[in-house]
Design a protein around this motif. Structure first.
Motif, PDB file in Angstrom:
ATOM      1  N   LYS A  68     -13.554  25.427  53.684  1.00 10.30           N
ATOM      2  CA  LYS A  68     -14.229  26.718  53.926  1.00 10.30           C
ATOM      3  C   LYS A  68     -14.346  27.595  52.676  1.00 10.30           C
ATOM      4  N   PHE A  69     -14.616  26.982  51.524  1.00 12.38           N
ATOM      5  CA  PHE A  69     -14.972  27.783  50.350  1.00 12.38           C
ATOM      6  C   PHE A  69     -16.324  28.450  50.610  1.00 12.38           C
ATOM      7  N   TRP A  70     -17.165  27.793  51.396  1.00 11.23           N
ATOM      8  CA  TRP A  70     -18.483  28.272  51.816  1.00 11.23           C
ATOM      9  C   TRP A  70     -18.761  27.679  53.182  1.00 11.23           C
ATOM     10  N   ARG A  71     -19.838  28.128  53.821  1.00  6.37           N
ATOM     11  CA  ARG A  71     -20.181  27.590  55.139  1.00  6.37           C
ATOM     12  C   ARG A  71     -20.753  26.179  55.032  1.00  6.37           C
ATOM     13  N   ASP A  72     -21.608  25.980  54.002  1.00  4.50           N
ATOM     14  CA  ASP A  72     -22.305  24.711  53.846  1.00  4.50           C
ATOM     15  C   ASP A  72     -22.586  24.500  52.370  1.00  4.50           C
ATOM     16  N   ASP A  73     -22.385  23.284  51.876  1.00  2.00           N
ATOM     17  CA  ASP A  73     -22.628  23.073  50.452  1.00  2.00           C
ATOM     18  C   ASP A  73     -24.105  23.164  50.077  1.00  2.00           C
ATOM     19  N   ALA A  74     -24.989  23.286  51.070  1.00  2.70           N
ATOM     20  CA  ALA A  74     -26.399  23.552  50.785  1.00  2.70           C
ATOM     21  C   ALA A  74     -26.582  24.935  50.157  1.00  2.70           C
ATOM     22  N   GLN A  75     -25.589  25.812  50.295  1.00  2.00           N
ATOM     23  CA  GLN A  75     -25.637  27.144  49.674  1.00  2.00           C
ATOM     24  C   GLN A  75     -25.590  27.052  48.151  1.00  2.00           C
ATOM     25  N   VAL A  76     -25.098  25.943  47.627  1.00  2.00           N
ATOM     26  CA  VAL A  76     -25.010  25.763  46.179  1.00  2.00           C
ATOM     27  C   VAL A  76     -26.402  25.409  45.670  1.00  2.00           C
ATOM     28  N   PHE A  77     -27.048  26.384  45.026  1.00  2.00           N
ATOM     29  CA  PHE A  77     -28.406  26.168  44.538  1.00  2.00           C
ATOM     30  C   PHE A  77     -28.444  25.815  43.058  1.00  2.00           C
ATOM     31  N   SER A  78     -27.319  26.035  42.367  1.00  2.00           N
ATOM     32  CA  SER A  78     -27.259  25.768  40.934  1.00  2.00           C
ATOM     33  C   SER A  78     -25.904  25.160  40.615  1.00  2.00           C
ATOM     34  N   GLU A  79     -25.926  24.044  39.881  1.00  2.00           N
ATOM     35  CA  GLU A  79     -24.684  23.363  39.519  1.00  2.00           C
ATOM     36  C   GLU A  79     -24.681  23.013  38.044  1.00  2.00           C
ATOM     37  N   PHE A  80     -23.531  23.170  37.437  1.00  5.44           N
ATOM     38  CA  PHE A  80     -23.318  22.719  36.067  1.00  5.44           C
ATOM     39  C   PHE A  80     -22.048  21.894  36.107  1.00  5.44           C
ATOM     40  N   ILE A  81     -22.165  20.626  35.752  1.00  4.39           N
ATOM     41  CA  ILE A  81     -21.032  19.702  35.835  1.00  4.39           C
ATOM     42  C   ILE A  81     -20.851  19.057  34.465  1.00  4.39           C
ATOM     43  N   ASN A  82     -19.623  19.040  33.986  1.00  2.19           N
ATOM     44  CA  ASN A  82     -19.368  18.330  32.745  1.00  2.19           C
ATOM     45  C   ASN A  82     -18.030  17.625  32.834  1.00  2.19           C
ATOM     46  N   LYS A  83     -17.861  16.656  31.950  1.00  2.00           N
ATOM     47  CA  LYS A  83     -16.591  15.928  31.913  1.00  2.00           C
ATOM     48  C   LYS A  83     -16.247  15.629  30.463  1.00  2.00           C
ATOM     49  N   TYR A  84     -14.988  15.876  30.167  1.00  2.00           N
ATOM     50  CA  TYR A  84     -14.473  15.736  28.809  1.00  2.00           C
ATOM     51  C   TYR A  84     -13.145  15.001  28.840  1.00  2.00           C
ATOM     52  N   TYR A  85     -12.717  14.605  27.662  1.00  2.00           N
ATOM     53  CA  TYR A  85     -11.337  14.175  27.466  1.00  2.00           C
ATOM     54  C   TYR A  85     -10.573  15.403  26.990  1.00  2.00           C
ATOM     55  N   ALA A  86      -9.331  15.551  27.433  1.00  2.00           N
ATOM     56  CA  ALA A  86      -8.557  16.737  27.081  1.00  2.00           C
ATOM     57  C   ALA A  86      -7.071  16.418  27.006  1.00  2.00           C
ATOM     58  N   ASP A  87      -6.391  17.175  26.147  1.00  2.00           N
ATOM     59  CA  ASP A  87      -4.938  17.051  26.063  1.00  2.00           C
ATOM     60  C   ASP A  87      -4.275  17.575  27.334  1.00  2.00           C
ATOM     61  N   VAL A  88      -4.928  18.524  27.989  1.00  2.00           N
ATOM     62  CA  VAL A  88      -4.443  19.055  29.267  1.00  2.00           C
ATOM     63  C   VAL A  88      -5.466  18.658  30.335  1.00  2.00           C
ATOM     64  N   PRO A  89      -5.218  17.548  31.046  1.00  2.00           N
ATOM     65  CA  PRO A  89      -6.176  17.104  32.048  1.00  2.00           C
ATOM     66  C   PRO A  89      -6.166  17.991  33.290  1.00  2.00           C
TER      67      PRO A  89
END
Length: 140
Positions: free
Chosen positions: A110-131
């Motif tokens: 229940k962060f939101w009612r429906d994930d269709a509410q997410v109209f904009s997404e920015f996703i990235n993935k990196y390597y990190a010393d603190v995962p």
């Protein structure tokens, strides 16, 4: 409204797209044997979902967010000698597969009612010393 947090962990690499199908034999009321497909999560996917669920539950809002939402997710996988801190991760799993399972669990919690509410997404993935996984959700 804005929710922003970092979950220190080694992010799971198993994704929801790895579910399996098995055919189950059942006997109907008519006495005939039927073969019915059943979807299930293999143990590594079930474990990944439970790990995400446990970490996300600590950060859920009191009430589901309303309206149009922007989602930013940063996945930080353990750095090593070949992949130093801050290097982009260009290996599997794909960002869309990682985020699908994450969004499904955020919807369930229940962060939101429906994930269709997410109209904009920015996703990235990196390597990190603190995962871990960094998440920011903002409303418009």
């Amino acid at each position: 409204m804005r929710i922003e947090f970092f979950m220190p962990m080694i992010p799971p690499k198993a994704t929801a797209q790895e579910h399996k199908i098995e055919v189950v034999r059942t006997r109907g009321k008519d006495g005939k044997v039927h073969h019915v497909p059943r979807f299930y999560d293999p143990p590594e996917v079930a474990s990944a979902k439970e790990k995400l669920r446990a970490h996300l539950a600590k950060h859920r809002p009191e009430r589901p967010m309303e309206g149009a939402l922007r989602l930013m997710v940063s996945w930080y996988f353990p750095a090593d000698e070949t992949h130093p801190d801050g290097a982009p991760m260009i290996a599997r799993p794909d960002t869309d597969n990682l985020d699908k399972g994450l969004k499904d669990i955020m919807t369930e919690l229940k962060f939101w009612r429906d994930d269709a509410q997410v109209f904009s997404e920015f996703i990235n993935k990196y390597y990190a010393d603190v995962p871990g996984i960094g998440i920011r959700v903002t409303d418009e």
